[in-house]
Design an enzyme around this catalytic site. Structure first.
Site, PDB file in Angstrom:
ATOM      1  N   GLY A  93      16.063 -14.625  29.489  1.00 44.25           N
ATOM      2  CA  GLY A  93      16.512 -14.049  28.227  1.00 44.25           C
ATOM      3  C   GLY A  93      17.754 -13.192  28.325  1.00 44.25           C
ATOM      4  O   GLY A  93      18.143 -12.560  27.338  1.00 44.25           O
ATOM      5  N   HIS A 100      21.557  -4.303  32.717  1.00 51.36           N
ATOM      6  CA  HIS A 100      21.131  -3.221  31.820  1.00 51.36           C
ATOM      7  C   HIS A 100      19.617  -3.183  31.795  1.00 51.36           C
ATOM      8  O   HIS A 100      18.944  -4.219  31.882  1.00 51.36           O
ATOM      9  CB  HIS A 100      21.682  -3.440  30.407  1.00 51.36           C
TER      10      HIS A 100
END
Ligand code: 5GP
Ligand code: ZN
Length: 114
Positions: A93, A100
Site C-alpha cells: 500500500g 514515513h
C-alpha cells in the site's frame, strides 16, 4: 533537487499542517485521514522504502517511533491506544516513496488490517 512530495515538504516548498519538526524529522497531518488522528512522521533524509534503510539507520527509525509516541501522548491517545504503520512497497500500500510512519488513533482499530 528531486520531485519527491515529502522532500518538497522537508524543503518548505509545500506546507502541510505541521505537528513537529526536529533536525532529523518532520510530522504533519495526513491529507486523507483514515482516523480522527492520522499523522505522518517523516525523516528529512530521502529514503525511498524500508528496503533501502541501512543498518546504521537504526537510531533514525527509533526516532521516528519515539516522535510518534510523544505525539500520541500529547494528544491523549496513550491510554485509548494508537497504531503505527509503515507500508513497504506497492504491494503493502505504499504510495509515497519516501519512508514515513503513520500514526493512527482516536477510533477502535480492527485486526487484521486490510
Ligand atoms: P502510503 O500509502 O505511502 O503509506 O502513505 C502516503 C500517505 O500520504 C497517504 O496516507 C496519503 O493520504 C498521504 N498524502 C499524500 N499526498 C499528501 C499531501 O499532499 N499532503 C499530505 N499531508 N498527505 C499526503
Ligand atoms: Zn523524498
Amino acid at each position: 533537487m528531486n520531485d519527491c512530495l515529502f522532500c518538497k515538504m522537508v524543503r518548505g516548498e509545500i506546507q502541510p499542517r505541521m505537528v513537529m519538526e526536529t533536525d532529523e524529522l518532520i510530522a504533519f497531518h495526513d491529507i486523507n485521514p483514515q482516523a480522527p488522528t492520522h499523522i505522518l512522521v517523516v525523516p528529512r533524509r530521502h529514503i525511498a522504502t524500508l528496503n533501502e534503510v541501512g543498518d546504521a539507520d537504526g537510531p533514525l527509525l527509533g526516532k521516528l517511533m519515539l516522535a510518534a509516541r510523544h505525539i500520541a501522548q500529547d494528544r491523549k491517545l496513550a491510554e485509548s491506544g494508537y497504531r503505527l504503520v509503515m507500508n513497504c512497497n506497492r504491494g503493502a500500500g505504499q504510495t509515497v516513496f519516501h519512508i514515513h510512519l503513520h500514526l493512527l488513533g482516536g477510533r477502535l482499530m480492527t485486526w487484521p488490517p486490510g
